[in-house]
Design an enzyme around this catalytic site. Structure first.
Site, PDB file in Angstrom:
ATOM      1  N   GLY A   1       0.842  -1.238  -0.103  1.00  0.00           N
ATOM      2  CA  GLY A   1       0.045  -0.053  -0.015  1.00  0.00           C
ATOM      3  C   GLY A   1       0.939   1.333   0.260  1.00  0.00           C
ATOM      4  O   GLY A   1       0.595   2.312   0.905  1.00  0.00           O
TER       5      GLY A   1
ATOM      6  N   GLY B   1       1.143   4.236  -0.907  1.00  0.00           N
ATOM      7  CA  GLY B   1       0.647   5.610  -1.373  1.00  0.00           C
ATOM      8  C   GLY B   1       1.470   6.665  -0.845  1.00  0.00           C
ATOM      9  O   GLY B   1       2.683   6.494  -0.764  1.00  0.00           O
TER      10      GLY B   1
ATOM     11  N   LYS C   1      -5.622   0.870   2.771  1.00  0.00           N
ATOM     12  CA  LYS C   1      -6.722   1.446   3.615  1.00  0.00           C
ATOM     13  C   LYS C   1      -7.346   0.361   4.364  1.00  0.00           C
ATOM     14  O   LYS C   1      -7.351  -0.901   4.047  1.00  0.00           O
ATOM     15  CB  LYS C   1      -7.894   1.989   2.524  1.00  0.00           C
ATOM     16  CG  LYS C   1      -7.430   3.194   1.820  1.00  0.00           C
ATOM     17  CD  LYS C   1      -7.120   4.434   2.783  1.00  0.00           C
ATOM     18  CE  LYS C   1      -6.680   5.734   2.074  1.00  0.00           C
ATOM     19  NZ  LYS C   1      -6.385   6.879   3.218  1.00  0.00           N
TER      20      LYS C   1
ATOM     21  N   ASN D   1      -4.019   3.261  10.000  1.00  0.00           N
ATOM     22  CA  ASN D   1      -4.677   4.348  10.999  1.00  0.00           C
ATOM     23  C   ASN D   1      -6.086   3.414  11.634  1.00  0.00           C
ATOM     24  O   ASN D   1      -6.412   2.445  10.971  1.00  0.00           O
ATOM     25  CB  ASN D   1      -5.331   5.467  10.408  1.00  0.00           C
ATOM     26  CG  ASN D   1      -4.251   6.541  10.058  1.00  0.00           C
ATOM     27  OD1 ASN D   1      -3.400   6.392  10.825  1.00  0.00           O
ATOM     28  ND2 ASN D   1      -4.581   7.320   8.937  1.00  0.00           N
TER      29      ASN D   1
ATOM     30  N   LYS E   1      -2.645   7.148  18.788  1.00  0.00           N
ATOM     31  CA  LYS E   1      -2.789   7.599  17.413  1.00  0.00           C
ATOM     32  C   LYS E   1      -4.063   7.793  17.068  1.00  0.00           C
ATOM     33  O   LYS E   1      -4.425   8.501  16.451  1.00  0.00           O
ATOM     34  CB  LYS E   1      -2.002   6.772  16.397  1.00  0.00           C
ATOM     35  CG  LYS E   1      -1.998   6.861  15.134  1.00  0.00           C
ATOM     36  CD  LYS E   1      -1.447   8.191  14.785  1.00  0.00           C
ATOM     37  CE  LYS E   1      -1.654   8.775  13.430  1.00  0.00           C
ATOM     38  NZ  LYS E   1      -1.483   7.812  12.220  1.00  0.00           N
TER      39      LYS E   1
ATOM     40  N   GLU F   1     -11.812   5.772   5.883  1.00  0.00           N
ATOM     41  CA  GLU F   1     -11.797   4.767   7.091  1.00  0.00           C
ATOM     42  C   GLU F   1     -12.480   5.354   8.285  1.00  0.00           C
ATOM     43  O   GLU F   1     -11.999   4.860   9.418  1.00  0.00           O
ATOM     44  CB  GLU F   1     -10.138   4.592   7.280  1.00  0.00           C
ATOM     45  CG  GLU F   1      -9.242   4.049   6.059  1.00  0.00           C
ATOM     46  CD  GLU F   1      -7.569   4.228   6.643  1.00  0.00           C
ATOM     47  OE1 GLU F   1      -7.027   3.011   6.536  1.00  0.00           O
ATOM     48  OE2 GLU F   1      -7.078   5.291   6.820  1.00  0.00           O
TER      49      GLU F   1
END
Length: 319
Positions: free
Chosen positions: A7, A9, A77, A103, A186, A270
């Site tokens: 991923g 990105g 994601k 995340n 976080k 998300e």
């Protein structure tokens, strides 16, 4: 160390570029052929506080091309985690470790179902990245912490080795004996800014200029902290102001949250793994979360409108 970024990105490329410049063999995996081709052809263009440069990287759309690696860093994601990992099993050998730096909450359980819990590590990073064009990112690495750890809280040689590799590449990384608390720390940062910028379309600089939005952010974070306390999670901060400050620390005023970037690209967000996680945990532990529930509803409404527009446009296109 041979590392795959699953991923790659904006954020994945920022971390991958740092690890590459640190002397590691890093493979950037992304399903965008245009992005991968640009990196193959010209290298990865990285803009940061040191200026602009091109980093020669390994980039591919195929896990088989990269082959077995020592470490897979998962940055897809949240809603793509299961499918992405199952589609990248060629990266995984007998000694391969899988580290989620995504995340939100819950990715470790998804990854454990695919590759086995014994090889899964958890982590959170405050590094930032913005995709400018295919093969071109703005990177926010300097001064941004990364925390990694074993799911059971043990301090092991394997997690220490990863931290040493990251630190040697300029990624400020520590090993946590309380990774669940670290994940919540976080989460609070994402709760503070993601949905608010997604609903308003504001950059970090614009967001931090609006006192009313700060008040809303602090209320959302306070709810999340109350939920964490009810769940017995040990947080590193007791003041919602800390999450608000940390969210924008070291980032340019033009930076955009990943949630806003997703909406601007016409992608779903998300939200279910961030503010939505706060709402679900709140329900589980009997803690009201009206601010977070409202933010979830607003983002869901924006996603619905976006989807309806895309459907209408596709229906109007000539055959």
């Amino acid at each position: 160390m041979k590392i795959a970024i699953l991923g790659a990105g904006a954020l994945g490329c920022a971390i991958g570029a740092a690890l590459t410049e640190g002397g590691n063999e890093v493979w950037l995996l992304n399903r965008s052929a245009a992005h991968v081709e640009a990196m193959r052809r010209d290298g990865l263009q990285v803009d940061d506080t040191n200026g602009s440069r091109r980093v020669k990287v390994h980039a591919t759309t195929s896990a088989a091309e990269a082959g077995i690696v020592d470490l897979v860093v998962v940055l897809v994601k949240s809603f793509d985690t299961d499918a992405a990992m199952r589609g990248a099993l060629e990266l995984v050998g007998p000694e391969t470790l899988v580290l989620s730096l995504q995340n939100g909450l819950g990715h470790e359980d998804v990854l454990a179902d695919v590759v086995g819990r014994e090889r899964v590590l958890a982590g959170k990073t405050y590094v930032g990245g913005v995709m400018r064009n295919p093969g071109h990112i703005e990177s926010g690495v300097a001064g941004k912490a990364t925390h990694i750890g074993e799911l059971d809280g043990r301090i092991t040689s394997r997690v220490n080795a990863i931290a040493e590799t990251f630190n040697a590449s300029g990624l400020d990384t520590t090993v946590s004996a309380n990774i669940v608390g670290t994940m919540w720390d976080k989460l609070l940062v994402n709760v503070a800014t993601g949905a608010l910028t997604g609903t308003t379309g504001l950059t970090y600089g614009q967001l931090y200029d609006e006192p009313l939005l700060k008040a809303a952010a602090l209320a959302a974070v306070a709810e999340a902290m109350a939920v964490a306390e009810a769940a017995g999670v040990a947080l590193s901060a007791v003041d919602p102001e800390r999450a608000w400050t940390l969210a924008g620390e070291g980032l340019s005023s033009a930076f955009k949250t990943s949630m806003l970037q997703s909406l601007e690209k016409g992608s779903i967000t998300e939200i279910d793994f961030i503010n939505g996680a706060v709402v679900r945990w709140g329900q589980r532990h009997g803690v009201p979360t009206p601010v977070n529930a409202t933010l979830v509803a607003c983002i869901k409404g924006i996603e619905r409108a976006m989807g309806d527009r895309q459907h209408t446009t596709s229906c109007m296109e000539p055959e």
